[in-house]
Design an enzyme around this catalytic site. Structure first.
Site, PDB file in Angstrom:
ATOM      1  NE  ARG A 151     -21.071  11.617  21.944  1.00 46.51           N
ATOM      2  CZ  ARG A 151     -20.628  11.073  20.809  1.00 46.51           C
ATOM      3  NH1 ARG A 151     -19.523  11.492  20.256  1.00 46.51           N
ATOM      4  NH2 ARG A 151     -21.298  10.104  20.220  1.00 46.51           N
TER       5      ARG A 151
ATOM      6  N   GLY B   1     -17.347   9.849  22.505  1.00 48.18           N
ATOM      7  CA  GLY B   1     -18.051   8.816  21.741  1.00 48.18           C
ATOM      8  C   GLY B   1     -17.340   7.482  21.776  1.00 48.18           C
ATOM      9  CG  ASP B   2     -17.880   5.146  18.298  1.00 50.17           C
ATOM     10  OD1 ASP B   2     -18.373   6.293  18.186  1.00 50.17           O
ATOM     11  OD2 ASP B   2     -17.391   4.525  17.336  1.00 50.17           O
TER      12      ASP B   2
ATOM     13  N   GLY C  61     -22.021   7.238  18.397  1.00 50.11           N
ATOM     14  CA  GLY C  61     -21.122   6.602  19.350  1.00 50.11           C
ATOM     15  C   GLY C  61     -21.829   5.895  20.485  1.00 50.11           C
TER      16      GLY C  61
ATOM     17  CB  THR D  68     -16.500   8.630  12.505  1.00 56.20           C
ATOM     18  OG1 THR D  68     -17.260   9.204  13.539  1.00 56.20           O
ATOM     19  CG2 THR D  68     -15.229   8.037  13.037  1.00 56.20           C
TER      20      THR D  68
ATOM     21  CB  THR E 225     -18.522   5.407  10.964  1.00 56.07           C
ATOM     22  OG1 THR E 225     -19.336   6.557  10.686  1.00 56.07           O
ATOM     23  CG2 THR E 225     -18.848   4.352   9.923  1.00 56.07           C
ATOM     24  N   GLY E 226     -20.741   6.128  13.150  1.00 57.29           N
ATOM     25  CA  GLY E 226     -22.164   6.248  13.462  1.00 57.29           C
ATOM     26  C   GLY E 226     -22.358   6.917  14.810  1.00 57.29           C
TER      27      GLY E 226
HETATM   28  N1  GLY Z   1     -18.803   7.689  15.942  1.00 51.84           N
HETATM   29  C1  GLY Z   1     -18.325   8.915  16.371  1.00 51.84           C
HETATM   30  C2  GLY Z   1     -18.972   9.434  17.577  1.00 51.84           C
HETATM   31  O1  GLY Z   1     -20.131   9.132  17.850  1.00 51.84           O
HETATM   32  O2  GLY Z   1     -18.349  10.164  18.308  1.00 51.84           O
END
Ligand code: GLY
Length: 319
Positions: free
Chosen positions: A215, A217-218, A240, A187, A237-238
């Protein structure tokens, strides 16, 4: 001088990346240009939007043009933005918009909503005449097909992607077409504070490669992928799912609000994440109202770019 800026280009291992050098060059360029923007316009929000748009446009990071595909080969993008003076907006699951960060800013500034998703978000982008998302670059297509082959061969190390594969195997009707998945969860994000004491956080992503269609994410979720208040701004980042479970950016804000020192709070947040959801899950960058920058990650590496107190552009995979 209070002003400060830090960018991330994603946490992960970066070992498998075929565009590592290009990604590093991108970080140098985007950090330098966003810093100039911060000086020229004197605005943290202009700086973080510039930084994230620059990374989205590069094609070498997992956001905007370089976004990775889901399991069916389609791309759905998420982004979010927040400032200490009340701006908050996000978009989720956009498929046709080149710069989700610009769209997130439009949601924040021009609509009464906070998150707009899917078709409606893309329609808003069309109405605002934002550029369309071009086809994925060659390296993204190669990464997708090479990863798919590993999936088919059962060469899967990560529990996260094993979980996706288990779902597919248990639901054969759902996905008939598909039978070390990529180790980069890249990300992009930026946080800044300006001389007026305004803090801003921005984040943008293509999400995790081979995610199931739909889906989210975060990155469009305030407190998880991004957060800003009058003390700190944070961009994560990582994976989500793990970030949503731990809310690192919101936790950082709370710890600093309770008078914990900025650097101690950063360490506490990553310690909490390690305990709750394990290592190799996430990283984040942050800036304080006093112009301190900081970061933490529990993955093998995290790509960052920032401007030192001496005015030097610093970029690194393993800072
Ligand atoms: N950090 C981005 C995601 O998992 O979508």
């Amino acid at each position: 001088m209070v002003k400060a800026l830090i960018l991330h280009g994603g946490a992960g291992s970066w070992r498998a990346s075929k565009v590592k050098e290009k990604a590093l060059e991108t970080m140098k360029k985007c950090t330098a240009e966003a810093w100039t923007e911060l000086i020229k316009k004197g605005s943290a929000i202009e700086a973080v939007v510039y930084a994230v748009k620059c990374m989205e446009d590069s094609g070498y990071l997992n956001a905007g043009v370089g976004s990775v595909p889901d399991i069916l080969g389609n791309r759905t993008l998420d982004a979010g933005i927040m400032t200490s003076n009340g701006l908050l907006g996000a978009v989720a699951g956009v498929t046709r918009t080149k710069n989700p960060i610009i769209l997130a800013r439009i949601v924040a500034e021009e609509t009464p909503h906070i998150i707009i998703g899917g078709y409606g978000a893309d329609e808003l982008a069309v109405a605002k005449k934002l550029p369309l998302l071009p086809p994925p670059p060659k390296h993204v297509i190669e990464r997708y097909y090479e990863g798919l082959q590993k999936l088919f061969k059962g060469e899967i190390k990560s529990e996260f992607w094993k979980g996706i594969w288990r779902f597919i195997e248990n639901n054969k009707d759902y996905l008939e077409a598909v039978k070390e998945i990529m180790d980069v969860s890249d990300t992009v994000g930026a946080v800044a504070v300006d001389d007026n004491g305004v803090l801003a956080a921005a984040v943008s992503t293509g999400g995790v490669i081979f995610k199931l269609p739909g889906r989210i994410g975060d990155s469009p979720i305030p407190g998880a992928g991004f957060y800003a208040d009058e003390n700190v701004a944070c961009s994560a980042t990582g994976f989500g799912e793990r970030i949503i479970e731990t809310m690192p950016c919101r936790m950082l804000s709370e710890l600093v609000r309770q008078s914990m020192k900025f650097k101690d709070a950063i360490n506490e947040v990553i310690k909490h994440a390690n305990e709750l959801v394990g290592t190799n899950t996430m990283g984040f960058i942050a800036v304080s109202k006093d112009g301190e920058i900081g970061w933490a990650y529990n993955t093998e590496a995290m790509l960052i770019g920032y401007v030192s107190r001496e005015g030097e552009i610093v970029t690194d995979f393993k800072p």
